[in-house]
Design a protein around this motif. Structure first.
Motif, PDB file in Angstrom:
ATOM      1  N   GLU A   1      22.679  -3.758  10.193  1.00 41.57           N
ATOM      2  CA  GLU A   1      23.517  -4.402   8.987  1.00 41.57           C
ATOM      3  C   GLU A   1      22.361  -4.506   7.527  1.00 41.57           C
ATOM      4  OE1 GLU A   1      26.539  -4.816   8.181  1.00 41.57           O
ATOM      5  OE2 GLU A   1      27.434  -5.083  10.252  1.00 41.57           O
ATOM      6  N   CYS A   2      21.366  -4.917   7.909  1.00 40.42           N
ATOM      7  CA  CYS A   2      20.378  -5.094   6.996  1.00 40.42           C
ATOM      8  C   CYS A   2      19.661  -3.758   6.530  1.00 40.42           C
ATOM      9  CB  CYS A   2      19.320  -6.223   7.169  1.00 40.42           C
ATOM     10  SG  CYS A   2      18.023  -6.609   6.232  1.00 40.42           S
ATOM     11  N   THR A   3      19.111  -3.085   7.373  1.00 34.28           N
ATOM     12  CA  THR A   3      18.750  -1.695   6.973  1.00 34.28           C
ATOM     13  C   THR A   3      19.701  -0.745   6.595  1.00 34.28           C
ATOM     14  OG1 THR A   3      18.956  -1.008   9.272  1.00 34.28           O
ATOM     15  CG2 THR A   3      16.832  -1.741   8.643  1.00 34.28           C
ATOM     16  N   GLU A   4      20.784  -0.791   7.009  1.00 33.04           N
ATOM     17  CA  GLU A   4      21.937   0.128   6.213  1.00 33.04           C
ATOM     18  C   GLU A   4      22.294  -0.327   4.849  1.00 33.04           C
ATOM     19  OE1 GLU A   4      25.369   0.253   8.577  1.00 33.04           O
ATOM     20  OE2 GLU A   4      24.475   1.095  10.253  1.00 33.04           O
ATOM     21  N   ALA A   5      22.396  -1.818   4.589  1.00 31.30           N
ATOM     22  CA  ALA A   5      22.421  -2.105   3.011  1.00 31.30           C
ATOM     23  C   ALA A   5      21.330  -1.538   2.485  1.00 31.30           C
ATOM     24  CB  ALA A   5      22.679  -3.694   3.269  1.00 31.30           C
ATOM     25  N   LEU A   6      20.196  -1.794   2.674  1.00 25.82           N
ATOM     26  CA  LEU A   6      18.839  -1.408   2.168  1.00 25.82           C
ATOM     27  C   LEU A   6      18.842   0.075   2.009  1.00 25.82           C
ATOM     28  CD1 LEU A   6      16.267  -1.898   1.003  1.00 25.82           C
ATOM     29  CD2 LEU A   6      15.246  -1.812   3.249  1.00 25.82           C
ATOM     30  N   ASN A   7      19.351   0.794   2.877  1.00 24.50           N
ATOM     31  CA  ASN A   7      19.356   2.219   2.641  1.00 24.50           C
ATOM     32  C   ASN A   7      20.426   2.736   1.507  1.00 24.50           C
ATOM     33  OD1 ASN A   7      18.672   4.987   3.513  1.00 24.50           O
ATOM     34  ND2 ASN A   7      20.614   5.219   4.061  1.00 24.50           N
ATOM     35  N   VAL A   8      21.511   1.845   1.455  1.00 23.42           N
ATOM     36  CA  VAL A   8      22.592   2.189   0.326  1.00 23.42           C
ATOM     37  C   VAL A   8      22.024   1.820  -1.195  1.00 23.42           C
ATOM     38  CG1 VAL A   8      24.662   1.259  -0.673  1.00 23.42           C
ATOM     39  CG2 VAL A   8      24.328   1.762   1.737  1.00 23.42           C
ATOM     40  N   PHE A   9      21.140   0.714  -1.129  1.00 22.25           N
ATOM     41  CA  PHE A   9      20.568   0.219  -2.476  1.00 22.25           C
ATOM     42  C   PHE A   9      19.593   1.424  -2.896  1.00 22.25           C
ATOM     43  CE2 PHE A   9      21.677  -4.112  -1.114  1.00 22.25           C
ATOM     44  CZ  PHE A   9      22.982  -4.198  -2.179  1.00 22.25           C
ATOM     45  N   ILE A  10      18.721   1.604  -1.847  1.00 26.07           N
ATOM     46  CA  ILE A  10      17.588   2.790  -2.227  1.00 26.07           C
ATOM     47  C   ILE A  10      18.244   3.804  -2.830  1.00 26.07           C
ATOM     48  CG2 ILE A  10      15.827   4.119  -1.105  1.00 26.07           C
ATOM     49  CD1 ILE A  10      15.491   1.932   0.679  1.00 26.07           C
ATOM     50  N   HIS A  11      19.452   4.391  -2.005  1.00 28.35           N
ATOM     51  CA  HIS A  11      20.055   5.763  -2.343  1.00 28.35           C
ATOM     52  C   HIS A  11      20.538   5.522  -4.080  1.00 28.35           C
ATOM     53  CE1 HIS A  11      22.712   9.062  -2.470  1.00 28.35           C
ATOM     54  NE2 HIS A  11      23.474   8.514  -2.969  1.00 28.35           N
ATOM     55  N   TYR A  12      21.003   4.429  -4.274  1.00 28.45           N
ATOM     56  CA  TYR A  12      21.264   4.396  -5.627  1.00 28.45           C
ATOM     57  C   TYR A  12      20.454   3.933  -6.642  1.00 28.45           C
ATOM     58  CZ  TYR A  12      26.519   5.044  -4.162  1.00 28.45           C
ATOM     59  OH  TYR A  12      27.398   5.410  -3.647  1.00 28.45           O
TER      60      TYR A  12
ATOM     61  N   CYS B   1      14.244  -7.151   5.739  1.00 23.91           N
ATOM     62  CA  CYS B   1      14.062  -6.123   6.552  1.00 23.91           C
ATOM     63  C   CYS B   1      13.249  -5.173   5.751  1.00 23.91           C
ATOM     64  CB  CYS B   1      15.190  -5.531   7.267  1.00 23.91           C
ATOM     65  SG  CYS B   1      16.657  -4.994   5.988  1.00 23.91           S
ATOM     66  N   GLN B   2      12.776  -3.869   6.127  1.00 21.77           N
ATOM     67  CA  GLN B   2      12.331  -2.992   5.230  1.00 21.77           C
ATOM     68  C   GLN B   2      12.402  -1.497   5.945  1.00 21.77           C
ATOM     69  OE1 GLN B   2       7.908  -4.200   5.729  1.00 21.77           O
ATOM     70  NE2 GLN B   2       7.516  -2.240   6.913  1.00 21.77           N
ATOM     71  N   LEU B   3      12.504  -0.721   5.009  1.00 20.95           N
ATOM     72  CA  LEU B   3      12.657   0.733   5.163  1.00 20.95           C
ATOM     73  C   LEU B   3      11.997   1.839   4.420  1.00 20.95           C
ATOM     74  CD1 LEU B   3      14.834   2.711   6.852  1.00 20.95           C
ATOM     75  CD2 LEU B   3      16.206   2.678   4.722  1.00 20.95           C
ATOM     76  N   ASP B   4      11.282   2.901   4.884  1.00 18.54           N
ATOM     77  CA  ASP B   4      10.263   3.713   4.381  1.00 18.54           C
ATOM     78  C   ASP B   4      11.238   4.927   4.174  1.00 18.54           C
ATOM     79  OD1 ASP B   4       9.831   5.134   6.378  1.00 18.54           O
ATOM     80  OD2 ASP B   4       8.038   4.211   6.904  1.00 18.54           O
ATOM     81  N   ASP B   5      10.647   5.820   3.444  1.00 12.06           N
ATOM     82  CA  ASP B   5      11.292   7.319   3.132  1.00 12.06           C
ATOM     83  C   ASP B   5      11.388   8.051   4.504  1.00 12.06           C
ATOM     84  OD1 ASP B   5      11.846   6.579   0.815  1.00 12.06           O
ATOM     85  OD2 ASP B   5      10.419   7.851  -0.424  1.00 12.06           O
ATOM     86  N   GLU B   6      10.567   7.817   5.403  1.00 16.01           N
ATOM     87  CA  GLU B   6      10.679   8.418   6.822  1.00 16.01           C
ATOM     88  C   GLU B   6      11.495   7.951   7.841  1.00 16.01           C
ATOM     89  OE1 GLU B   6       6.568   8.685   7.963  1.00 16.01           O
ATOM     90  OE2 GLU B   6       5.785   9.990   6.574  1.00 16.01           O
ATOM     91  N   GLY B   7      12.221   7.074   7.354  1.00 18.42           N
ATOM     92  CA  GLY B   7      13.365   6.279   7.930  1.00 18.42           C
ATOM     93  C   GLY B   7      12.974   5.250   8.992  1.00 18.42           C
ATOM     94  N   LYS B   8      11.454   4.881   9.022  1.00 17.00           N
ATOM     95  CA  LYS B   8      10.847   3.795   9.836  1.00 17.00           C
ATOM     96  C   LYS B   8      11.222   2.522   9.383  1.00 17.00           C
ATOM     97  CE  LYS B   8       6.430   2.017  11.519  1.00 17.00           C
ATOM     98  NZ  LYS B   8       5.029   2.451  11.503  1.00 17.00           N
TER      99      LYS B   8
ATOM    100  N   THR C   1       0.692  -1.240   0.128  1.00 17.35           N
ATOM    101  CA  THR C   1       0.123  -0.072   0.152  1.00 17.35           C
ATOM    102  C   THR C   1       0.945   1.351   0.097  1.00 17.35           C
ATOM    103  OG1 THR C   1      -0.187   0.044   2.422  1.00 17.35           O
ATOM    104  CG2 THR C   1      -1.740  -1.242   1.191  1.00 17.35           C
ATOM    105  N   CYS C   2       2.067   1.129   0.218  1.00 21.59           N
ATOM    106  CA  CYS C   2       2.888   2.265   0.224  1.00 21.59           C
ATOM    107  C   CYS C   2       4.335   2.140  -0.495  1.00 21.59           C
ATOM    108  CB  CYS C   2       3.597   2.565   1.793  1.00 21.59           C
ATOM    109  SG  CYS C   2       4.584   3.853   1.809  1.00 21.59           S
ATOM    110  N   ALA C   3       4.296   2.885  -1.752  1.00 25.61           N
ATOM    111  CA  ALA C   3       5.248   2.906  -2.512  1.00 25.61           C
ATOM    112  C   ALA C   3       6.355   3.402  -2.172  1.00 25.61           C
ATOM    113  CB  ALA C   3       4.728   3.563  -3.780  1.00 25.61           C
ATOM    114  N   ALA C   4       6.624   3.901  -1.036  1.00 25.87           N
ATOM    115  CA  ALA C   4       7.917   4.429  -0.624  1.00 25.87           C
ATOM    116  C   ALA C   4       8.386   3.577   0.551  1.00 25.87           C
ATOM    117  CB  ALA C   4       7.550   5.792   0.007  1.00 25.87           C
ATOM    118  N   THR C   5       7.988   2.598   0.577  1.00 29.71           N
ATOM    119  CA  THR C   5       8.370   1.516   1.511  1.00 29.71           C
ATOM    120  C   THR C   5       9.172   0.276   0.782  1.00 29.71           C
ATOM    121  OG1 THR C   5       6.612   1.801   3.140  1.00 29.71           O
ATOM    122  CG2 THR C   5       7.951  -0.256   3.378  1.00 29.71           C
TER     123      THR C   5
END
Length: 335
Positions: free
Chosen positions: A177-188, A113-120, A16-20
């Motif tokens: 580790e998981c959320t930091e890696a995901l954050n890198v992937f989202i950035h690029y 793991c999951q991460l949204d644009d608000e950092g949750k 339901t949330c494209a930013a997740t």
């Protein structure tokens, strides 16, 4: 593995949330597999395979063009991590299991793991399997182990302290580790990961007595709603909603089947409605003879297999690499 299959299906139900965004790791290790690598790791972000490693190449490879731009420091650290993980699995097998087991055996591990644009953050999952059967699942609410059989339960009981320490390490690895890696992937990869591609919708039927299938294909992201209506009212009986699966080009497809008699079809108005966040308006297909394509078997449509068998590891293997992972994470932060 029943729990893992359920998890994979759950991950495909209407986002339901494209930013997740989601990161999932699928690792597998085995013995007696012949030419097949005895260790394989695949990392997916939002169902796109972005990284691959196996015991033959011994080097982390990217699987998306945008992932090629990721900083060398990041890939070097995780390349060393994969090699350490592989060696830990081999050592654990040789010391603890090989003397008692011969032939072909596989061990699977899945984490997410999951991460949204608000950092949750959230969506933490960790599951283990042995020879295709559930072995351990980590309860991420209490971070305790759930044993699927007597052997797994015995391992936990034999060294309760090690089991508790392993759960603590895994908690740190998932939340950091998981959320930091995901954050890198989202950035690029944000431009690609958050692209919107509308579905193509068709009504299909093998013959006049067969169920009618509403096929939605070629859409991205994965979340979609496909429903049937009879005279404007939603239908829930005689309806079969199938799993959403990936296409070979990175998009998705799903099908919703309706069993309806020729007599009802003549007397009532049936429609298939498709909603997707790429659409300004929902797509509505009215079930008419002109609209339905016949002589087509929906089951023959090419489907991509879900990438990745998962990899399992035991408690001692987790503990043996945890120190390396934490040390590497600190090193990345210092660089």
């Amino acid at each position: 593995m029943r729990n893992i299959i359920f998890f994979l299906m759950l991950c495909r139900i209407h986002a339901t949330c494209a930013a997740t965004h989601f990161l999932k790791g699928f690792f597998t290790a085995g013995t007696g597999l012949g030419a097949f690598p005895d260790f394989v790791a695949v990392v997916l972000v939002d169902e796109d395979a972005v990284a691959y490693f196996d015991s033959s190449i011994k080097c982390l490879q990217t699987r998306q063009q945008w992932a090629e731009n990721i900083e060398e420091t990041f890939t070097d650290v995780y390349n060393e991590l994969m090699n350490s993980f592989m060696q830990a699995l081999k050592s654990f097998w040789k010391e603890h299991l090989e003397p008692h087991n011969q032939g072909i055996h596989t061990f699977q591990l899945m984490f997410a793991c999951q991460l949204d644009d608000e950092g949750k953050t959230g969506g933490y999952r960790l599951m283990f399997g042995v020879d295709g059967e559930d072995f351990f699942t980590l309860d991420t609410r209490t971070f305790t182990w759930i044993a699927a059989n007597q052997m797994a339960e015995d391992i936990v009981k034999q060294d309760q302290n090690s089991a508790e320490n392993a759960a603590i390490y895994v908690k740190i690895l998932l939340e950091n580790e998981c959320t930091e890696a995901l954050n890198v992937f989202i950035h690029y990869g944000r431009e690609s990961l958050e692209r919107k591609v509308p579905p193509e919708v068709s009504l299909l039927r093998r013959d006049p007595s067969s169920p009618v299938t509403c096929l939605a294909t070629g859409f991205f992201p994965e979340g979609i709603a496909v429903s049937w209506q009879k005279d404007g009212k939603d239908l829930h009986e005689d309806v079969e909603l199938l799993e959403t699966v990936p296409n070979e080009n990175g998009t998705f497809q799903t099908r919703n089947r309706l069993t309806v008699s020729p007599a009802d079809l003549k007397e009532h108005n049936y429609t298939c409605t498709v909603g997707h966040n790429s659409l300004e308006r929902k797509i509505i297909k009215t079930m008419t003879e002109e609209e339905i394509k016949t002589n087509l078997d929906p089951g023959n449509f090419s489907l991509s297999a879900i990438i990745g068998v998962v990899v399992a590891i035991f408690l001692l293997a987790i503990i043996s690499i945890a120190g390396v992972m934490l040390w590497r994470r600190r090193r990345v932060r210092e660089l």
